[in-house]
Scaffold this motif. Sequence first.
Motif, short mmCIF file in Angstrom:
data_model
loop_
_atom_site.label_atom_id
_atom_site.label_comp_id
_atom_site.label_asym_id
_atom_site.label_seq_id
_atom_site.Cartn_x
_atom_site.Cartn_y
_atom_site.Cartn_z
N CYS A 6 67.81 44.44 39.99
CA CYS A 6 68.46 44.05 41.25
C CYS A 6 69.96 43.95 41.03
O CYS A 6 70.42 43.11 40.25
CB CYS A 6 67.89 42.72 41.74
N PHE A 8 73.53 43.14 42.79
CA PHE A 8 73.98 42.40 43.98
C PHE A 8 75.37 41.82 43.74
O PHE A 8 75.83 41.73 42.59
CB PHE A 8 72.99 41.28 44.32
N SER A 18 73.92 41.94 37.91
CA SER A 18 72.54 42.44 37.91
C SER A 18 71.60 41.38 37.36
O SER A 18 71.99 40.51 36.59
CB SER A 18 72.42 43.70 37.05
N VAL A 94 69.91 33.10 45.79
CA VAL A 94 69.74 34.55 45.92
C VAL A 94 68.28 34.93 45.70
O VAL A 94 67.71 35.73 46.46
CB VAL A 94 70.66 35.29 44.93
N VAL A 95 67.67 34.38 44.67
CA VAL A 95 66.26 34.68 44.39
C VAL A 95 65.39 34.27 45.57
O VAL A 95 64.48 35.01 45.98
CB VAL A 95 65.81 33.97 43.09
N ASP A 96 65.67 33.12 46.14
CA ASP A 96 64.89 32.64 47.29
C ASP A 96 65.03 33.56 48.49
O ASP A 96 64.07 33.79 49.23
CB ASP A 96 65.34 31.22 47.64
N ARG A 97 66.22 34.13 48.68
CA ARG A 97 66.44 35.04 49.81
C ARG A 97 65.80 36.40 49.58
O ARG A 97 65.28 37.02 50.50
CB ARG A 97 67.94 35.24 50.07
N PHE A 98 65.85 36.88 48.34
CA PHE A 98 65.44 38.26 48.06
C PHE A 98 63.94 38.41 47.79
O PHE A 98 63.37 39.46 48.05
CB PHE A 98 66.19 38.79 46.84
N PHE A 99 63.32 37.36 47.21
CA PHE A 99 61.96 37.52 46.70
C PHE A 99 61.05 36.40 47.20
O PHE A 99 61.48 35.28 47.44
CB PHE A 99 61.97 37.52 45.16
N LYS A 100 59.78 36.73 47.29
CA LYS A 100 58.78 35.77 47.74
C LYS A 100 58.23 35.03 46.51
O LYS A 100 57.21 35.40 45.94
CB LYS A 100 57.66 36.50 48.47
#
Length: 247
Positions: A6, A8, A18, A94-100
């Motif tokens: 990823c 970003f 990354s 960021v992890v919370d926004r991008f991934f479940k």
Amino acid sequence: MAVIRCDFFAETLELSTSMTVVLPQEGDTPPPVLYLLHGLTDDHTAWTRFTSIERYAHDKGLAVVMPAVHRSFYANEAVGLRFWDFLSVELPAVVDRFFKVSTARSDTYVAGLSMGGYGAFKWALHDPGRFAAAASLSGALDLAYIQEFDLRPHIRELVPRVFADREVRGGDEDLLHLIETVEPATLPRLMLRCGSEDHLVKQNERFVAAAEAAGVPLDAGFSPGEHEWQFWDDQIRVVLDWMLPKG
């Protein structure tokens, strides 16, 4: 399992960066997540290149987030970038926004090797309410000693860039100081593993002694091994079994 690189933009770093993320492909509920931190000479790809972390995570139904922080010692560099702010504030968002993935404390873990072992314990001691457990493998755990006495050329070049005249000893980047001042009941479970032939073994022994003196529970173990990937590949399985015993 899915393995995702990823790329970003990080607001705290003011540049693109990354991370490598391992994600379960099965299941209807958000998986638990492990933030897995790299060492001084590594990057976000090291754990997937040199260990079987993808296979181990699959067996646990675990998501693994591996960010890149370069040679920062997980600190806001005096002459450089704000890697501590990136790790501890921006990255989880960021992890919370991008991934479940799960955001529950009971499902959130942190671990790392060498410099990453320091980063894992630093994060857990500063933000204990975030993690269920934290683990250090061959950690560079006495940063005050490194700043003051480590004479290796690459360390002497690194320390001024990261810390300048900022003294580690007795401050919020000194794990031996932090472990003495935290409230043990607030902490996540802590695990430490280090090879008995590792050049950082004395630093790990000092951390164990400081935790014992402070009454902080610590699952500590030393076994034959050096500062190398075979030891970390073996021990990360031990860590995962300890973190998620029901797998």
